[in-house]
Design an enzyme around this catalytic site. Structure first.
Site, mmCIF file in Angstrom:
data_model
loop_
_atom_site.group_PDB
_atom_site.id
_atom_site.type_symbol
_atom_site.label_atom_id
_atom_site.label_comp_id
_atom_site.label_asym_id
_atom_site.label_seq_id
_atom_site.Cartn_x
_atom_site.Cartn_y
_atom_site.Cartn_z
ATOM 1 N N SER A 89 -9.229 -0.574 9.013
ATOM 2 C CA SER A 89 -9.107 0.424 7.976
ATOM 3 C C SER A 89 -9.381 1.513 8.624
ATOM 4 C CB SER A 89 -9.769 -0.024 6.746
ATOM 5 O OG SER A 89 -9.692 0.821 5.622
ATOM 6 N N HIS A 93 -11.677 12.507 7.715
ATOM 7 C CA HIS A 93 -11.669 13.671 7.244
ATOM 8 C C HIS A 93 -12.067 14.928 8.294
ATOM 9 C CE1 HIS A 93 -11.529 12.271 2.979
ATOM 10 N NE2 HIS A 93 -12.312 11.217 3.374
ATOM 11 N N HIS A 103 -5.303 8.166 6.550
ATOM 12 C CA HIS A 103 -5.566 6.826 6.174
ATOM 13 C C HIS A 103 -4.665 5.933 6.624
ATOM 14 C CE1 HIS A 103 -4.714 3.377 3.315
ATOM 15 N NE2 HIS A 103 -5.933 3.255 3.599
ATOM 16 N N ASN A 105 -4.238 1.200 6.899
ATOM 17 C CA ASN A 105 -4.870 -0.047 7.015
ATOM 18 C C ASN A 105 -3.740 -0.742 7.315
ATOM 19 O OD1 ASN A 105 -4.180 -1.892 4.337
ATOM 20 N ND2 ASN A 105 -4.729 0.047 3.788
ATOM 21 N N ARG A 107 -3.396 -5.181 7.637
ATOM 22 C CA ARG A 107 -4.164 -6.467 7.082
ATOM 23 C C ARG A 107 -3.434 -7.550 6.952
ATOM 24 N NH1 ARG A 107 -3.210 -2.959 2.838
ATOM 25 N NH2 ARG A 107 -2.218 -4.250 1.124
ATOM 26 N N HIS A 138 6.777 11.738 8.301
ATOM 27 C CA HIS A 138 7.798 10.683 7.951
ATOM 28 C C HIS A 138 8.956 10.408 9.041
ATOM 29 C CE1 HIS A 138 6.713 10.030 3.699
ATOM 30 N NE2 HIS A 138 6.196 11.415 3.800
ATOM 31 N N HIS A 168 -3.967 9.936 -13.568
ATOM 32 C CA HIS A 168 -4.732 10.920 -14.701
ATOM 33 C C HIS A 168 -4.494 12.291 -14.314
ATOM 34 C CE1 HIS A 168 -7.695 9.952 -11.947
ATOM 35 N NE2 HIS A 168 -8.197 11.093 -11.914
#
Length: 299
Positions: A89, A93, A103, A105, A107, A138, A168
């Site tokens: 992972s 920043h 980011h 990861n 797994r 992309h 939200h």
């Protein structure tokens, strides 16, 4: 292919990525902490801080096993109690507001020979969305996916758009990428070995992809206003990870190591009450592009 072979490959990928990021940064090096999980397994947490390009980053490897906690059994809708999970992972920043957060990861999860799957993904969170960088990112991901199945990129890109959505706020965390979960031969129509090779290929592509994006932007001049916007966008990043991120929840519910789980949080972030960027500004333009289902390769 067995779980130890997968774990060894992931551990090797961690080594490759940390070496590559140290070379890219040119100043700081990773600090490593070895840890053991109560209940079974452990990992290697590697953190880099206060670098020339990287303000804070983590590249973590883990291989854990034991009894699957009740909340996770319910979430996975399985009855088996023992599990094995391994993966790498990464969250980086950067210092410069024009360099994006990244980011990734990869797994593997296993209950037994019949219940097992691969998961993972990679996504980009620019503080300022730059179309040429989005198209490059992309395009690289599509090239990797197409080596293994023409169905991978459109399916995984759409999954990322849905997953990395801050409900939200009614905005995406960034420009997405690819995200996949519970990949099996039955689901993908390719072999276990092909899925494993795809997972490893994504890991090996991390340093070349991010190096290109960093080197395009690392020397751009920025203002205090740009830096504040970076901190506000980091606040959104933290909101997603703490409220929605499945990996964070899994780590906490399986008694994972807290420092390793929360290494994804930025070193500095800001929340301003009802902040609204100036109409027509670069900040407003970025907000207009934080939407699902943008076909970046058509721009």
């Amino acid at each position: 292919m067995d779980k130890q072979q997968i774990a060894n490959q992931y551990k090797s990928i961690q080594d490759i990525i940390t070496r590559g990021l140290e070379a890219l940064d040119g100043k700081s090096t990773f600090q490593e902490e070895l840890w053991q999980r109560e209940g079974g397994g452990g990992g290697r947490t590697r953190i880099i801080q206060q670098g020339a390009a990287i303000e804070k980053g983590g590249v973590n490897f883990s291989a854990v096993h034991g009894v699957l906690p009740e909340p996770v059994r319910k979430a996975f809708q399985v009855d088996k109690t023992n599990f094995f999970a391994t993966g790498v992972s990464i969250v980086i920043h950067p210092n410069n507001p024009f360099v994006p957060i990244i980011h990734m990861n990869i797994r593997y999860f296993e209950l037994d020979d019949r219940v097992k799957w691969f998961g993972g993904g990679i996504d980009l969170t620019p503080h300022y969305v730059q179309t040429e960088d989005a198209v490059y990112f992309h395009g690289q991901l599509k090239n990797i996916c197409d080596r293994f199945s023409p169905a991978f990129y459109p399916e995984f890109k759409a999954h990322a758009d849905r997953y990395f959505y801050i409900k939200h706020r009614q905005e995406t965390r960034g420009i997405g990428g690819i995200f996949y979960d519970r990949l099996t031969p039955e689901k993908t129509q390719v072999s276990w070995e092909t899925i494993f090779d795809f997972s490893a290929a994504l890991g090996h592509a991390f340093v070349p992809i991010y190096s290109e994006l960093v080197n395009r932007n690392r020397h751009r001049e920025f203002t205090a206003a740009n830096k504040r916007w970076q901190h506000l966008r980091r606040g959104r990043y933290a909101e997603f990870n703490l409220v929605y991120d499945a990996g964070t929840k899994f780590g906490l519910e399986t008694n994972g190591r807290i420092e390793s789980i929360l290494m994804s949080l930025p070193p500095h972030a800001e929340w301003a009450y009802d902040f609204r960027p100036e109409p027509g500004s670069a900040e407003a333009q970025t907000l207009s592009l934080l939407k699902q289902d943008i076909d970046w390769l058509a721009l």
